[in-house]
Design a protein around this motif. Structure first.
Motif, PDB file in Angstrom:
ATOM      1  N   GLY A   1      12.427  27.568  20.493  1.00  0.00           N
ATOM      2  CA  GLY A   1      10.989  27.830  20.519  1.00  0.00           C
ATOM      3  C   GLY A   1      10.445  28.309  19.191  1.00  0.00           C
ATOM      4  O   GLY A   1      10.751  27.759  18.140  1.00  0.00           O
ATOM      5  N   ASP A   2       9.660  29.385  19.230  1.00  0.00           N
ATOM      6  CA  ASP A   2       8.999  29.909  18.029  1.00  0.00           C
ATOM      7  C   ASP A   2       9.974  30.503  17.014  1.00  0.00           C
ATOM      8  O   ASP A   2       9.612  30.717  15.863  1.00  0.00           O
ATOM      9  CB  ASP A   2       7.960  30.971  18.413  1.00  0.00           C
ATOM     10  CG  ASP A   2       6.779  30.374  19.153  1.00  0.00           C
ATOM     11  OD1 ASP A   2       6.529  29.167  18.985  1.00  0.00           O
ATOM     12  OD2 ASP A   2       6.113  31.122  19.890  1.00  0.00           O
ATOM     13  N   GLU A   3      11.179  30.798  17.448  1.00  0.00           N
ATOM     14  CA  GLU A   3      12.191  31.369  16.547  1.00  0.00           C
ATOM     15  C   GLU A   3      12.801  30.314  15.620  1.00  0.00           C
ATOM     16  O   GLU A   3      13.548  30.638  14.712  1.00  0.00           O
ATOM     17  CB  GLU A   3      13.315  32.026  17.374  1.00  0.00           C
ATOM     18  CG  GLU A   3      12.833  33.098  18.321  1.00  0.00           C
ATOM     19  CD  GLU A   3      12.184  34.269  17.598  1.00  0.00           C
ATOM     20  OE1 GLU A   3      12.735  34.706  16.580  1.00  0.00           O
ATOM     21  OE2 GLU A   3      11.123  34.721  18.064  1.00  0.00           O
ATOM     22  N   PHE A   4      12.491  29.082  15.857  1.00  0.00           N
ATOM     23  CA  PHE A   4      13.072  27.955  15.138  1.00  0.00           C
ATOM     24  C   PHE A   4      12.440  27.855  13.753  1.00  0.00           C
ATOM     25  O   PHE A   4      11.255  27.610  13.611  1.00  0.00           O
ATOM     26  CB  PHE A   4      12.808  26.690  15.941  1.00  0.00           C
ATOM     27  CG  PHE A   4      13.485  25.459  15.432  1.00  0.00           C
ATOM     28  CD1 PHE A   4      14.853  25.422  15.219  1.00  0.00           C
ATOM     29  CD2 PHE A   4      12.762  24.316  15.184  1.00  0.00           C
ATOM     30  CE1 PHE A   4      15.477  24.278  14.764  1.00  0.00           C
ATOM     31  CE2 PHE A   4      13.374  23.161  14.740  1.00  0.00           C
ATOM     32  CZ  PHE A   4      14.734  23.146  14.534  1.00  0.00           C
ATOM     33  N   SER A   5      13.233  28.084  12.696  1.00  0.00           N
ATOM     34  CA  SER A   5      12.647  28.053  11.357  1.00  0.00           C
ATOM     35  C   SER A   5      13.553  27.424  10.296  1.00  0.00           C
ATOM     36  O   SER A   5      13.102  27.169   9.203  1.00  0.00           O
ATOM     37  CB  SER A   5      12.286  29.470  10.911  1.00  0.00           C
ATOM     38  OG  SER A   5      13.463  30.255  10.826  1.00  0.00           O
ATOM     39  N   LYS A   6      14.787  27.163  10.627  1.00  0.00           N
ATOM     40  CA  LYS A   6      15.699  26.561   9.647  1.00  0.00           C
ATOM     41  C   LYS A   6      16.575  25.557  10.372  1.00  0.00           C
ATOM     42  O   LYS A   6      17.128  25.853  11.427  1.00  0.00           O
ATOM     43  CB  LYS A   6      16.561  27.662   8.998  1.00  0.00           C
ATOM     44  CG  LYS A   6      17.457  27.179   7.888  1.00  0.00           C
ATOM     45  CD  LYS A   6      16.661  26.844   6.655  1.00  0.00           C
ATOM     46  CE  LYS A   6      17.597  26.462   5.513  1.00  0.00           C
ATOM     47  NZ  LYS A   6      16.984  25.634   4.534  1.00  0.00           N
ATOM     48  N   PHE A   7      16.682  24.361   9.808  1.00  0.00           N
ATOM     49  CA  PHE A   7      17.472  23.334  10.472  1.00  0.00           C
ATOM     50  C   PHE A   7      18.127  22.438   9.433  1.00  0.00           C
ATOM     51  O   PHE A   7      17.453  21.884   8.570  1.00  0.00           O
ATOM     52  CB  PHE A   7      16.581  22.482  11.389  1.00  0.00           C
ATOM     53  CG  PHE A   7      17.324  21.439  12.166  1.00  0.00           C
ATOM     54  CD1 PHE A   7      18.130  21.789  13.229  1.00  0.00           C
ATOM     55  CD2 PHE A   7      17.213  20.098  11.833  1.00  0.00           C
ATOM     56  CE1 PHE A   7      18.812  20.828  13.961  1.00  0.00           C
ATOM     57  CE2 PHE A   7      17.892  19.126  12.551  1.00  0.00           C
ATOM     58  CZ  PHE A   7      18.696  19.502  13.619  1.00  0.00           C
TER      59      PHE A   7
END
Length: 140
Positions: free
Chosen positions: A42-48
Motif C-alpha cells: 500500500g502506501d508504504e511502498f516506496s522502493k522497488f
C-alpha cells in the motif's frame, strides 16, 4: 533461390524480434511483481528493484542501440514505453522522464504518443511539478 531468400529474411529478423520478445517477457513479469508488491504494501511502498525489470531495461536499450531509436525501428516506441514504465516502477523518475522525452523526440509520429504523454504527466505529478504535468496531460 526463393528458399534461400526466405531463410535469410527469417534469420536476419530473428535477433531483432528475439531482443524485443525477451525484453517484453521480462518486463511483463517485473510489472506483475511490482503491482503485487504495491497491493501488499500500500502506501508504504516506496522502493522497488526487480531483476526482471533490470533485464527488460537492458534488452530494451539494446534494441534501441542495435536496431535504431527512431521510426525506422518498428519496436522503438514499445521500447521507450517499456523503459519509461520500468523506471517509474523503480521510482527513478529522472530516467523515466528522460526516456519519455526521447520518445517524443525520436518517434513523434507513433500511435503511442498519448500513452507516453500520460506517463510523462504521471512522472511530473510524482516529482510535484504540477504545471509540467498539466502541459503533458494537455498533449493527449
Amino acid at each position: 533461390m526463393r528458399f534461400v531468400f526466405i531463410l535469410c529474411l527469417i534469420s536476419c529478423s530473428t535477433p531483432y524480434f528475439n531482443t524485443f520478445y525477451n525484453a517484453e517477457r521480462a518486463f511483463n513479469k517485473g510489472e506483475i511483481a511490482y503491482f503485487e508488491r504495491k497491493k501488499a504494501e500500500g502506501d508504504e511502498f516506496s522502493k522497488f528493484t526487480n531483476p526482471d525489470l533490470t533485464f527488460a531495461i537492458q534488452k530494451a536499450n539494446k534494441l534501441l542501440e542495435t536496431f535504431g531509436a527512431n521510426d525506422s525501428n518498428a519496436y522503438a516506441d514499445d521500447a521507450y514505453i517499456m523503459l519509461t514504465k520500468a523506471h517509474i516502477y523503480q521510482f527513478d523518475y529522472d530516467l523515466a522522464e528522460r526516456y519519455a522525452k526521447l520518445f517524443i523526440k525520436n518517434v513523434p509520429n507513433s500511435e503511442k504518443l498519448a500513452e507516453n504523454s500520460i506517463l510523462l504527466g504521471d512522472i511530473y505529478v510524482a516529482k510535484n511539478e504540477f504545471e509540467l504535468a498539466k502541459t503533458a496531460y494537455a498533449n493527449i
